[in-house]
Design a protein around this motif. Sequence first.
Motif, mmCIF file in Angstrom:
data_model
loop_
_atom_site.group_PDB
_atom_site.id
_atom_site.type_symbol
_atom_site.label_atom_id
_atom_site.label_comp_id
_atom_site.label_asym_id
_atom_site.label_seq_id
_atom_site.Cartn_x
_atom_site.Cartn_y
_atom_site.Cartn_z
ATOM 1 N N ALA A 84 38.786 -37.853 12.568
ATOM 2 C CA ALA A 84 38.915 -39.255 12.171
ATOM 3 C C ALA A 84 38.739 -39.332 10.667
ATOM 4 N N LEU A 85 39.650 -40.020 10.005
ATOM 5 C CA LEU A 85 39.555 -40.186 8.564
ATOM 6 C C LEU A 85 38.458 -41.194 8.233
ATOM 7 N N ALA A 86 37.784 -40.956 7.139
ATOM 8 C CA ALA A 86 36.760 -41.909 6.702
ATOM 9 C C ALA A 86 37.451 -43.184 6.217
ATOM 10 N N PRO A 87 36.996 -44.338 6.683
ATOM 11 C CA PRO A 87 37.619 -45.588 6.215
ATOM 12 C C PRO A 87 37.326 -45.806 4.734
ATOM 13 N N PRO A 88 38.250 -46.467 4.005
ATOM 14 C CA PRO A 88 38.031 -46.702 2.571
ATOM 15 C C PRO A 88 36.761 -47.513 2.313
ATOM 16 N N VAL A 89 36.515 -48.464 3.185
ATOM 17 C CA VAL A 89 35.303 -49.273 3.091
ATOM 18 C C VAL A 89 34.658 -49.268 4.468
ATOM 19 N N PRO A 90 33.435 -48.690 4.590
ATOM 20 C CA PRO A 90 32.800 -48.662 5.904
ATOM 21 C C PRO A 90 32.630 -50.079 6.463
ATOM 22 N N ALA A 91 33.049 -50.239 7.705
ATOM 23 C CA ALA A 91 32.914 -51.543 8.355
ATOM 24 C C ALA A 91 32.704 -51.321 9.840
ATOM 25 N N ARG A 92 31.856 -52.119 10.406
ATOM 26 C CA ARG A 92 31.563 -52.020 11.826
ATOM 27 C C ARG A 92 32.778 -52.490 12.640
ATOM 28 N N GLY A 93 33.122 -51.747 13.692
ATOM 29 C CA GLY A 93 34.225 -52.123 14.557
ATOM 30 C C GLY A 93 35.596 -51.767 14.001
ATOM 31 N N GLN A 94 35.617 -51.053 12.886
ATOM 32 C CA GLN A 94 36.906 -50.671 12.291
ATOM 33 C C GLN A 94 37.527 -49.551 13.123
ATOM 34 N N LYS A 95 38.837 -49.614 13.323
ATOM 35 C CA LYS A 95 39.508 -48.601 14.116
ATOM 36 C C LYS A 95 39.564 -47.281 13.360
ATOM 37 N N LYS A 96 39.422 -46.183 14.108
ATOM 38 C CA LYS A 96 39.504 -44.848 13.524
ATOM 39 C C LYS A 96 40.963 -44.466 13.338
ATOM 40 N N GLU A 97 41.252 -43.859 12.221
ATOM 41 C CA GLU A 97 42.579 -43.285 12.016
ATOM 42 C C GLU A 97 42.406 -41.771 12.027
ATOM 43 N N TYR A 98 43.275 -41.094 12.788
ATOM 44 C CA TYR A 98 43.141 -39.651 12.976
ATOM 45 C C TYR A 98 44.206 -38.891 12.207
ATOM 46 N N GLU A 99 43.838 -37.673 11.795
ATOM 47 C CA GLU A 99 44.790 -36.751 11.192
ATOM 48 C C GLU A 99 44.596 -35.386 11.832
ATOM 49 N N VAL A 100 45.620 -34.565 11.768
ATOM 50 C CA VAL A 100 45.587 -33.226 12.351
ATOM 51 C C VAL A 100 44.963 -32.265 11.342
ATOM 52 N N LEU A 101 44.037 -31.435 11.828
ATOM 53 C CA LEU A 101 43.421 -30.396 11.005
ATOM 54 C C LEU A 101 44.290 -29.137 11.051
ATOM 55 N N PRO A 102 44.058 -28.194 10.129
ATOM 56 C CA PRO A 102 44.870 -26.962 10.137
ATOM 57 C C PRO A 102 44.870 -26.249 11.497
ATOM 58 N N GLU A 103 43.741 -26.244 12.191
ATOM 59 C CA GLU A 103 43.680 -25.616 13.506
ATOM 60 C C GLU A 103 44.595 -26.326 14.509
ATOM 61 N N GLY A 104 44.727 -27.636 14.361
ATOM 62 C CA GLY A 104 45.630 -28.402 15.224
ATOM 63 C C GLY A 104 47.079 -28.070 14.946
ATOM 64 N N ARG A 105 47.425 -27.933 13.676
ATOM 65 C CA ARG A 105 48.794 -27.558 13.302
ATOM 66 C C ARG A 105 49.104 -26.158 13.835
ATOM 67 N N THR A 106 48.144 -25.244 13.719
ATOM 68 C CA THR A 106 48.329 -23.877 14.228
ATOM 69 C C THR A 106 48.540 -23.888 15.732
ATOM 70 N N GLU A 107 47.752 -24.688 16.449
ATOM 71 C CA GLU A 107 47.907 -24.776 17.901
ATOM 72 C C GLU A 107 49.268 -25.350 18.275
ATOM 73 N N LEU A 108 49.703 -26.377 17.576
ATOM 74 C CA LEU A 108 51.005 -26.971 17.877
ATOM 75 C C LEU A 108 52.135 -25.983 17.589
ATOM 76 N N ALA A 109 52.026 -25.249 16.494
ATOM 77 C CA ALA A 109 53.057 -24.243 16.171
ATOM 78 C C ALA A 109 53.068 -23.136 17.229
ATOM 79 N N ARG A 110 51.881 -22.707 17.676
ATOM 80 C CA ARG A 110 51.797 -21.683 18.726
ATOM 81 C C ARG A 110 52.465 -22.181 20.003
ATOM 82 N N TRP A 111 52.146 -23.414 20.395
ATOM 83 C CA TRP A 111 52.696 -23.980 21.621
ATOM 84 C C TRP A 111 54.206 -24.172 21.508
#
Length: 187
Positions: free
Chosen positions: A55-82
Amino acid sequence: MSLPHAILTALLEKPSSGLELTRRFDRSFGYFWSATHQQIYRELGRLERDRLIRALAPPVPARGQKKEYEVLPEGRTELARWTASAQDPKTMRDPLLLRLRSAAVVGTDGIDAELRRHLDLHRRQLETYRAIELRDFPPEKDSMPDRLQHAVLRAGIDLETFWVEWLERTLTDLSAAPSGLSSPSGD
């Protein structure tokens, strides 16, 4: 295809919140790989726990803010393997085909209406896919990612075309049968 790999693909295309991801699934991935919102959120938790996304850190911390996700290098490696791994085609399981087989045993009452309903659904889906093709794939959109995405859409167009043609032919064949759509003879 598995849901984690579909999510990794979607997040590599564009980091997203869970809500944005479910909306994207409803608009694009869902045409060929469906998942409920609950399944998507559950899988996001697993992928984060397995350190394939974060989950990416929000620009301004706020309660109830939705998480935005990004893929880590291990995730990219797994997707390429698959993506590079072999997988056999899946056996088709379609309740309509089983119902037709059952109608041969118990009679065809009501089956013509169901075939016509399916025909209408497939015609509408085909129209949707063709509209997407016109909107999203003009001739100048010719990069390799565009070609691959267009190939997926063309698979949907070809499948819907198959179903429309098959349903039309089946309805014609059944209505032209000597006994028409009725109960089996009991042979």
